[in-house]
Design a protein around this motif. Structure first.
Motif, PDB file in Angstrom:
ATOM      1  N   LEU A 190     -37.573 -45.732  -7.099  1.00 56.21           N
ATOM      2  CA  LEU A 190     -37.060 -47.100  -6.985  1.00 56.21           C
ATOM      3  C   LEU A 190     -36.867 -47.462  -5.510  1.00 56.21           C
ATOM      4  CD1 LEU A 190     -34.349 -47.312  -9.814  1.00 56.21           C
ATOM      5  CD2 LEU A 190     -36.765 -47.978  -9.899  1.00 56.21           C
ATOM      6  N   ASP A 191     -37.324 -48.620  -5.115  1.00 56.64           N
ATOM      7  CA  ASP A 191     -37.128 -49.117  -3.755  1.00 56.64           C
ATOM      8  C   ASP A 191     -35.932 -50.056  -3.776  1.00 56.64           C
ATOM      9  OD1 ASP A 191     -37.207 -50.630  -1.334  1.00 56.64           O
ATOM     10  OD2 ASP A 191     -39.326 -50.067  -1.089  1.00 56.64           O
ATOM     11  N   ARG A 192     -34.797 -49.576  -3.299  1.00 54.92           N
ATOM     12  CA  ARG A 192     -33.551 -50.336  -3.417  1.00 54.92           C
ATOM     13  C   ARG A 192     -33.552 -51.605  -2.573  1.00 54.92           C
ATOM     14  NH1 ARG A 192     -32.588 -45.085  -4.257  1.00 54.92           N
ATOM     15  NH2 ARG A 192     -31.249 -44.549  -6.031  1.00 54.92           N
ATOM     16  N   ARG A 193     -34.208 -51.571  -1.447  1.00 49.83           N
ATOM     17  CA  ARG A 193     -34.257 -52.784  -0.617  1.00 49.83           C
ATOM     18  C   ARG A 193     -35.023 -53.894  -1.353  1.00 49.83           C
ATOM     19  NH1 ARG A 193     -33.565 -54.061   4.732  1.00 49.83           N
ATOM     20  NH2 ARG A 193     -33.322 -51.887   5.333  1.00 49.83           N
ATOM     21  N   ILE A 194     -36.168 -53.559  -1.918  1.00 45.64           N
ATOM     22  CA  ILE A 194     -36.955 -54.558  -2.642  1.00 45.64           C
ATOM     23  C   ILE A 194     -36.181 -55.058  -3.858  1.00 45.64           C
ATOM     24  CG2 ILE A 194     -39.011 -54.865  -4.078  1.00 45.64           C
ATOM     25  CD1 ILE A 194     -40.515 -53.063  -2.132  1.00 45.64           C
ATOM     26  N   ARG A 195     -35.513 -54.164  -4.575  1.00 46.08           N
ATOM     27  CA  ARG A 195     -34.789 -54.551  -5.781  1.00 46.08           C
ATOM     28  C   ARG A 195     -33.586 -55.438  -5.445  1.00 46.08           C
ATOM     29  NH1 ARG A 195     -35.806 -52.061 -10.535  1.00 46.08           N
ATOM     30  NH2 ARG A 195     -33.619 -52.071 -11.187  1.00 46.08           N
ATOM     31  N   LEU A 196     -32.884 -55.140  -4.362  1.00 49.60           N
ATOM     32  CA  LEU A 196     -31.756 -55.981  -3.983  1.00 49.60           C
ATOM     33  C   LEU A 196     -32.238 -57.367  -3.548  1.00 49.60           C
ATOM     34  CD1 LEU A 196     -28.771 -56.459  -3.557  1.00 49.60           C
ATOM     35  CD2 LEU A 196     -28.958 -55.367  -1.311  1.00 49.60           C
ATOM     36  N   ASP A 197     -33.316 -57.421  -2.796  1.00 46.94           N
ATOM     37  CA  ASP A 197     -33.871 -58.724  -2.410  1.00 46.94           C
ATOM     38  C   ASP A 197     -34.267 -59.525  -3.642  1.00 46.94           C
ATOM     39  OD1 ASP A 197     -33.499 -58.184   0.250  1.00 46.94           O
ATOM     40  OD2 ASP A 197     -35.581 -57.608   0.647  1.00 46.94           O
TER      41      ASP A 197
END
Length: 252
Positions: A178-185
């Motif tokens: 999971l890419d947390r930066r992409i998911r938060l954006d």
């Protein structure tokens, strides 16, 4: 107090027991219940049918709510739990709830279970997380457990959703890749903007400080060891979020 023989005790409640009877849910009421029922009616009047509908009280003084069908998102298969579509749907539902709740923020007659937090912009759910979100198949279908709702900021609620669905929680399962930066954006964009990623991370850490204190209070009141373990996790997670590279934390 006794329940009917065909009552179904629903699992998952850490504070008060919940019983299902047919298409209704019965649960302990408190001085906060009229405010929560008004909130739920307000949401339904705004066309938000994904939340329980209040139906008054039973002979034991418990509140009665409509049963919202679906599987708890936290218990869904990983492909559903971490679906970007579900993440976006959760953010959009939270935005609709927040927007519809605005008229209740300034009402001084309403008694809430949780404290008011400034800036009070909306009525926060205060526990809008995977274990209080429902899915049917691979589609988000509802949100439950509004008992701890109270006035607060949009970021306060959105940050806790981010903690659980991006996720940043230590106990989140199957997070490999999971890419947390992409998911938060994606979460912020689906909510409709108005907050920055750095604000969400900082607020999430503050939210965990508050949750840690609350959970330790529950530990003292109940003697349950698992509450102490949860509180310790919240402390570790808050420390990680305040660290130099919160995006790079490894939880799996």
């Amino acid at each position: 107090m006794s329940d009917a023989p065909d009552d179904e005790v629903l699992v998952g409640g850490n504070v008060t027991p919940v019983v299902r009877r047919g298409d209704a849910v019965h649960r302990q009421a408190g001085e906060w219940t009229p405010a929560v029922h008004l909130l739920l009616r307000t949401l339904h009047h705004a066309g938000i049918d994904e939340v329980p509908e209040p139906r008054g009280f039973d002979q034991f003084g418990r509140e009665i709510l409509s049963f919202v069908p679906g599987e708890t998102l936290a218990d869904a298969a990983p492909r559903v739990l971490w679906s970007v579509d579900v993440l976006r749907s959760a953010a959009r539902l939270l935005r609709r709830i927040h927007d519809a709740s605005v008229p209740l923020v300034a009402d001084p007659s309403l008694v809430w279970r949780s404290p008011r937090r400034e800036p009070a912009e909306v009525i926060c759910h205060n526990d809008f997380a995977t274990y209080n979100l429902l899915v049917r198949g691979e589609t988000l279908s509802g949100a439950i457990d509004f008992d701890f709702a109270s006035p607060g900021s949009r970021a306060w609620d959105l940050s806790y959703l981010a903690y659980r669905i991006v996720p940043f929680a230590e106990d989140a399962p199957h997070t490999e890749g999971l890419d947390r930066r992409i998911r938060l954006d994606a979460l912020i964009r689906a909510y409709g903007g108005g907050v920055a990623a750095d604000e969400i991370i900082a607020t999430a850490a503050d939210r965990l400080d508050d949750l840690r204190a609350f959970t330790l209070g529950r530990r003292r009141a109940t003697g349950r060891v698992d509450f102490a373990e949860h509180a310790a996790m919240y402390g570790r997670d808050a420390e990680r979020l305040r660290g130099p590279r919160p995006w790079a934390i490894s939880l799996s």
